[in-house]
Design a protein around this motif. Structure first.
Motif, PDB file in Angstrom:
ATOM      1  N   ASP A  69     -16.276 -11.455   0.612  1.00 49.46           N
ATOM      2  CA  ASP A  69     -16.600 -10.100   0.184  1.00 49.46           C
ATOM      3  C   ASP A  69     -15.353  -9.244   0.362  1.00 49.46           C
ATOM      4  OD1 ASP A  69     -19.153 -10.926  -0.255  1.00 49.46           O
ATOM      5  OD2 ASP A  69     -20.015  -9.992   1.533  1.00 49.46           O
ATOM      6  N   ILE A  70     -14.974  -8.547  -0.688  1.00 53.47           N
ATOM      7  CA  ILE A  70     -13.810  -7.668  -0.631  1.00 53.47           C
ATOM      8  C   ILE A  70     -14.264  -6.251  -0.970  1.00 53.47           C
ATOM      9  CG2 ILE A  70     -11.515  -7.189  -1.568  1.00 53.47           C
ATOM     10  CD1 ILE A  70     -11.359 -10.142  -2.375  1.00 53.47           C
ATOM     11  N   LYS A  71     -13.939  -5.309  -0.091  1.00 51.12           N
ATOM     12  CA  LYS A  71     -14.290  -3.914  -0.323  1.00 51.12           C
ATOM     13  C   LYS A  71     -13.053  -3.033  -0.137  1.00 51.12           C
ATOM     14  CE  LYS A  71     -19.128  -4.400   1.071  1.00 51.12           C
ATOM     15  NZ  LYS A  71     -20.223  -3.920   1.964  1.00 51.12           N
ATOM     16  N   LEU A  72     -12.953  -2.000  -0.956  1.00 51.66           N
ATOM     17  CA  LEU A  72     -11.812  -1.103  -0.896  1.00 51.66           C
ATOM     18  C   LEU A  72     -12.275   0.316  -1.204  1.00 51.66           C
ATOM     19  CD1 LEU A  72      -8.721  -0.702  -0.686  1.00 51.66           C
ATOM     20  CD2 LEU A  72      -8.566  -1.248  -3.126  1.00 51.66           C
ATOM     21  N   ASP A  73     -11.983   1.228  -0.282  1.00 56.42           N
ATOM     22  CA  ASP A  73     -12.402   2.618  -0.495  1.00 56.42           C
ATOM     23  C   ASP A  73     -11.620   3.258  -1.645  1.00 56.42           C
ATOM     24  OD1 ASP A  73     -14.221   2.417   1.533  1.00 56.42           O
ATOM     25  OD2 ASP A  73     -12.958   3.385   3.040  1.00 56.42           O
ATOM     26  N   THR A  74     -10.291   3.188  -1.572  1.00 54.10           N
ATOM     27  CA  THR A  74      -9.463   3.841  -2.590  1.00 54.10           C
ATOM     28  C   THR A  74      -8.167   3.072  -2.805  1.00 54.10           C
ATOM     29  OG1 THR A  74     -10.238   5.943  -1.644  1.00 54.10           O
ATOM     30  CG2 THR A  74      -8.563   6.077  -3.362  1.00 54.10           C
ATOM     31  N   MET A 102     -11.113 -11.844   6.291  1.00 57.89           N
ATOM     32  CA  MET A 102      -9.922 -12.161   7.071  1.00 57.89           C
ATOM     33  C   MET A 102      -9.110 -10.929   7.457  1.00 57.89           C
ATOM     34  SD  MET A 102      -9.791 -15.490   7.354  1.00 57.89           S
ATOM     35  CE  MET A 102      -8.072 -15.784   7.753  1.00 57.89           C
ATOM     36  N   LEU A 103      -9.343  -9.800   6.798  1.00 54.52           N
ATOM     37  CA  LEU A 103      -8.432  -8.674   6.947  1.00 54.52           C
ATOM     38  C   LEU A 103      -9.169  -7.346   6.842  1.00 54.52           C
ATOM     39  CD1 LEU A 103      -5.348  -7.898   7.049  1.00 54.52           C
ATOM     40  CD2 LEU A 103      -5.422  -7.868   4.547  1.00 54.52           C
ATOM     41  N   ASN A 104      -8.796  -6.401   7.718  1.00 56.46           N
ATOM     42  CA  ASN A 104      -9.313  -5.038   7.635  1.00 56.46           C
ATOM     43  C   ASN A 104      -8.147  -4.068   7.804  1.00 56.46           C
ATOM     44  OD1 ASN A 104     -12.487  -4.873   7.680  1.00 56.46           O
ATOM     45  ND2 ASN A 104     -11.923  -6.601   8.993  1.00 56.46           N
ATOM     46  N   LEU A 105      -7.922  -3.249   6.775  1.00 65.00           N
ATOM     47  CA  LEU A 105      -6.829  -2.287   6.832  1.00 65.00           C
ATOM     48  C   LEU A 105      -7.364  -0.884   6.607  1.00 65.00           C
ATOM     49  CD1 LEU A 105      -4.088  -4.158   4.750  1.00 65.00           C
ATOM     50  CD2 LEU A 105      -4.264  -3.988   7.240  1.00 65.00           C
ATOM     51  N   LYS A 106      -6.942   0.050   7.452  1.00 68.21           N
ATOM     52  CA  LYS A 106      -7.386   1.440   7.314  1.00 68.21           C
ATOM     53  C   LYS A 106      -6.575   2.190   6.254  1.00 68.21           C
ATOM     54  CE  LYS A 106      -9.269   2.429  11.925  1.00 68.21           C
ATOM     55  NZ  LYS A 106      -9.114   3.289  13.128  1.00 68.21           N
ATOM     56  N   ASP A 107      -5.253   2.130   6.389  1.00 71.18           N
ATOM     57  CA  ASP A 107      -4.408   2.994   5.552  1.00 71.18           C
ATOM     58  C   ASP A 107      -3.004   2.412   5.495  1.00 71.18           C
ATOM     59  OD1 ASP A 107      -3.120   5.042   4.235  1.00 71.18           O
ATOM     60  OD2 ASP A 107      -4.108   6.637   5.366  1.00 71.18           O
ATOM     61  N   VAL A 108      -2.615   1.915   4.344  1.00 72.01           N
ATOM     62  CA  VAL A 108      -1.287   1.346   4.148  1.00 72.01           C
ATOM     63  C   VAL A 108      -0.724   1.867   2.833  1.00 72.01           C
ATOM     64  CG1 VAL A 108       0.057  -0.762   3.776  1.00 72.01           C
ATOM     65  CG2 VAL A 108      -1.802  -0.754   5.446  1.00 72.01           C
ATOM     66  N   SER A 109       0.554   2.256   2.827  1.00 68.65           N
ATOM     67  CA  SER A 109       1.198   2.680   1.585  1.00 68.65           C
ATOM     68  C   SER A 109       2.612   2.125   1.509  1.00 68.65           C
ATOM     69  CB  SER A 109       1.232   4.214   1.477  1.00 68.65           C
ATOM     70  OG  SER A 109       2.039   4.768   2.499  1.00 68.65           O
ATOM     71  N   VAL A 110       3.053   1.861   0.280  1.00 64.95           N
ATOM     72  CA  VAL A 110       4.398   1.353   0.035  1.00 64.95           C
ATOM     73  C   VAL A 110       5.008   2.153  -1.117  1.00 64.95           C
ATOM     74  CG1 VAL A 110       5.816  -0.636  -0.548  1.00 64.95           C
ATOM     75  CG2 VAL A 110       3.704  -0.974   0.753  1.00 64.95           C
ATOM     76  N   ASP A 111       6.071   2.902  -0.844  1.00 64.09           N
ATOM     77  CA  ASP A 111       6.786   3.670  -1.870  1.00 64.09           C
ATOM     78  C   ASP A 111       8.139   3.009  -2.096  1.00 64.09           C
ATOM     79  OD1 ASP A 111       4.631   5.346  -1.733  1.00 64.09           O
ATOM     80  OD2 ASP A 111       5.642   6.912  -0.590  1.00 64.09           O
ATOM     81  N   THR A 112       8.351   2.509  -3.304  1.00 67.87           N
ATOM     82  CA  THR A 112       9.560   1.716  -3.581  1.00 67.87           C
ATOM     83  C   THR A 112      10.375   2.343  -4.705  1.00 67.87           C
ATOM     84  OG1 THR A 112       8.411  -0.302  -2.907  1.00 67.87           O
ATOM     85  CG2 THR A 112      10.410  -0.573  -4.230  1.00 67.87           C
ATOM     86  N   LYS A 113      11.696   2.345  -4.520  1.00 74.09           N
ATOM     87  CA  LYS A 113      12.628   2.778  -5.566  1.00 74.09           C
ATOM     88  C   LYS A 113      13.611   1.640  -5.836  1.00 74.09           C
ATOM     89  CE  LYS A 113      12.438   7.675  -4.245  1.00 74.09           C
ATOM     90  NZ  LYS A 113      11.625   8.074  -5.400  1.00 74.09           N
ATOM     91  N   LEU A 114      13.713   1.270  -7.088  1.00 74.77           N
ATOM     92  CA  LEU A 114      14.645   0.210  -7.506  1.00 74.77           C
ATOM     93  C   LEU A 114      15.605   0.784  -8.532  1.00 74.77           C
ATOM     94  CD1 LEU A 114      13.881  -3.462  -8.444  1.00 74.77           C
ATOM     95  CD2 LEU A 114      15.153  -2.030 -10.024  1.00 74.77           C
ATOM     96  N   GLU A 115      16.885   0.496  -8.374  1.00 75.22           N
ATOM     97  CA  GLU A 115      17.878   1.021  -9.317  1.00 75.22           C
ATOM     98  C   GLU A 115      18.928  -0.036  -9.622  1.00 75.22           C
ATOM     99  OE1 GLU A 115      21.100   4.679  -9.897  1.00 75.22           O
ATOM    100  OE2 GLU A 115      19.820   4.589  -8.102  1.00 75.22           O
ATOM    101  N   ILE A 116      19.211  -0.184 -10.901  1.00 74.12           N
ATOM    102  CA  ILE A 116      20.374  -0.938 -11.355  1.00 74.12           C
ATOM    103  C   ILE A 116      21.266   0.072 -12.072  1.00 74.12           C
ATOM    104  CG2 ILE A 116      21.246  -2.782 -12.848  1.00 74.12           C
ATOM    105  CD1 ILE A 116      18.615  -4.221 -12.487  1.00 74.12           C
ATOM    106  N   ALA A 117      22.416   0.383 -11.484  1.00 74.76           N
ATOM    107  CA  ALA A 117      23.313   1.370 -12.077  1.00 74.76           C
ATOM    108  C   ALA A 117      23.984   0.790 -13.316  1.00 74.76           C
ATOM    109  CB  ALA A 117      24.366   1.781 -11.045  1.00 74.76           C
ATOM    110  N   PRO A 118      24.456   1.646 -14.246  1.00 77.62           N
ATOM    111  CA  PRO A 118      25.232   1.138 -15.389  1.00 77.62           C
ATOM    112  C   PRO A 118      26.348   0.232 -14.888  1.00 77.62           C
ATOM    113  CG  PRO A 118      24.745   3.459 -15.697  1.00 77.62           C
ATOM    114  CD  PRO A 118      24.285   3.111 -14.309  1.00 77.62           C
TER     115      PRO A 118
END
Length: 464
Positions: free
Chosen positions: A307-312, A376-392
């Motif tokens: 069973d998998i549940k996710l609030d948001t 197997m897993l219970n998580l309250k609040d996790v966030s990942v903010d990622t920035k990827l750049e390949i310059a000219p």
């Protein structure tokens, strides 16, 4: 001016207005004849069954598929002419449906009604309902009384029907499917259909198509002795603006959705409490910019195994820096390769890829989830903010592909609730030393991860 002249002018105007319906009606008849000839040439036979009315004309007609392969090619050609990006889809459809398409669809017939004013140019109301099934299906029903008793009454009542509004220049403006509430019993199974307010509205302004696709309710269910399937969609709305494949946007919302499947081997139930999403792609002075923003809530996937549940769940994407002309060339060369319309060497596609890399790109991808629960897993609040750049850059195909890693700069901020850190640490996903690098901020631990020129660091500490 004498009264006589006024009377003459009035008579002329009245006569002109009186004749106008005949002129408009004649013009419509001419257009219908032209369209009928075009349709018949392309596998569709249209026949006018009746015509009535003076100021307002009402025509009834039938539309029959007489050569499904020609009709398919005709419709796909119209699609590609308006939207070139569907070229591959159209070719795939032709390939997949070539075998037996005529046997499957020839004889499919619709009955229709068209209403329009003969006084002034205006919208045309058009209604279509399924009248006859393909000849091959009719033959099968003739030998299957139970199926025939279930299906034929639906055709008689015109259950499968659509109402449309066309502009005076024959462009689709509004489409609404007829509401259905039916229970169909056949061959040991029961099909339930319950739909309301299914429609599409289109409006073209300055070369941009503005549209709304909506579903008030769409419930489908099938039950039998050993199985059950149920799909329930509520309050679906999709608004969109479309100019071309590199300039369009849309926003979508779903009030709720539920899916359930049961048989002797499977027991699955999916619930979605709500969904909100918007996305766009825009060519800004040759800079291709892609944006997307999604929010999903009250998600549950229940099955025999887990069973998998996710609030948001939140997800946000912003991509920019891709040269639009280069992207168009990549798409054109790739299509040409798959379609075989022209000879495209591998070197051409490699050069296209290198050109994209040389222009560089920037990508922001933010993901956050709250209230994730599994066996197997219970998580309250996790966030990942990622920035990827390949310059000219000046990368070329003589260099090792590993050289691409040196071009990529990635920074990522991982935010983990303190209780979630304890759980993740117990699971041994990485070493305790790595978890210890986190920076405490209130109830959270922050991990700022960076990869520059192949070197990785966490909160400023290089990882060997």
């Amino acid at each position: 001016m004498s009264k006589t002249k006024y009377l003459i002018i009035a008579a002329v105007v009245a006569s002109a207005l009186g004749v106008m319906p005949l002129v408009v009606s004649h013009n419509v008849d001419s257009v219908i004849e032209t369209n009928s000839a075009l349709l018949e040439k392309n596998g569709l036979k249209q026949e006018i069954l009746s015509k009535s009315g003076y100021f307002t004309s009402v025509r009834t007609f039938s539309l029959e598929v007489i050569d499904a392969k020609k009709a398919r090619d005709f419709l796909l050609t119209q699609l590609v002419a308006k939207n070139a990006q569907y070229t591959l889809f159209a070719e795939a459809m032709k390939e997949e449906s070539n075998r037996g398409i005529n046997e499957s669809f020839d004889g499919l017939t619709f009955k229709g009604q068209m209403i329009h004013s003969n006084l002034l140019p205006g919208d045309v109301k058009l209604s279509l309902s399924l009248d006859q099934l393909p000849k091959s299906v009719q033959e099968e029903l003739a030998n299957n009384k139970a199926a025939s008793d279930a299906i034929i009454p639906l055709l008689t009542r015109g259950v499968l029907a659509v109402d449309m509004i066309l502009t005076s220049d024959q462009k689709l403006k509004d489409l609404k499917l007829k509401d259905i509430k039916e229970e169909i019993k056949a061959e040991g199974a029961v099909l339930n259909i319950d739909t309301q307010n299914q429609r599409m509205t289109l409006n073209e302004r300055g070369g941009v198509v503005q549209g709304v696709l909506g579903v008030g309710k769409q419930n489908l269910g099938v039950t039998g002795e050993m199985f059950m399937f149920k799909s329930e969609l509520k309050d679906f709305v999709y608004n969109f603006n479309y100019k071309d494949e590199l300039n369009n946007r849309g926003d979508m919302s779903v009030g709720a959705y539920a899916l359930e499947m049961n048989d002797e081997y499977t027991n699955v139930k999916l619930d979605l409490g709500f969904l909100k999403a918007n996305s766009s792609i825009e060519d800004v002075q040759k800079d291709l910019q892609v944006k997307a923003d999604y929010t999903l809530g009250n998600i549950a996937l229940l099955s025999d195994t887990d069973d998998i549940k996710l609030d948001t769940l939140f997800a946000k994407l912003f991509l920019r820096g891709v040269h639009s002309d280069t992207m168009k060339k990549v798409q054109a060369d790739y299509n040409a390769l798959l379609l075989g319309t022209t000879t495209v060497e591998d070197k051409v596609l490699i050069d296209d890829f290198v050109a994209l890399v040389n222009h560089g790109v920037k990508i922001d991808l933010d993901i956050a989830l709250k209230g994730l629960a599994t066996q197997m897993l219970n998580l309250k609040d996790v966030s990942v903010d990622t920035k990827l750049e390949i310059a000219p850059n000046s990368y070329n195909d003589t260099q090792s592909p590993l050289a691409l890693i040196g071009l990529v700069d990635i920074t990522s901020k991982v935010k983990v609730h303190k209780d979630d850190r304890v759980m993740l640490e117990l699971m041994g996903l990485t070493s305790a030393e790595d978890f210890a690098r986190g920076k405490a901020e209130g109830d959270f631990f922050i991990y700022e991860i960076a990869m520059k020129k192949g070197a990785i660091s966490v909160n400023g500490q290089t990882i060997q």
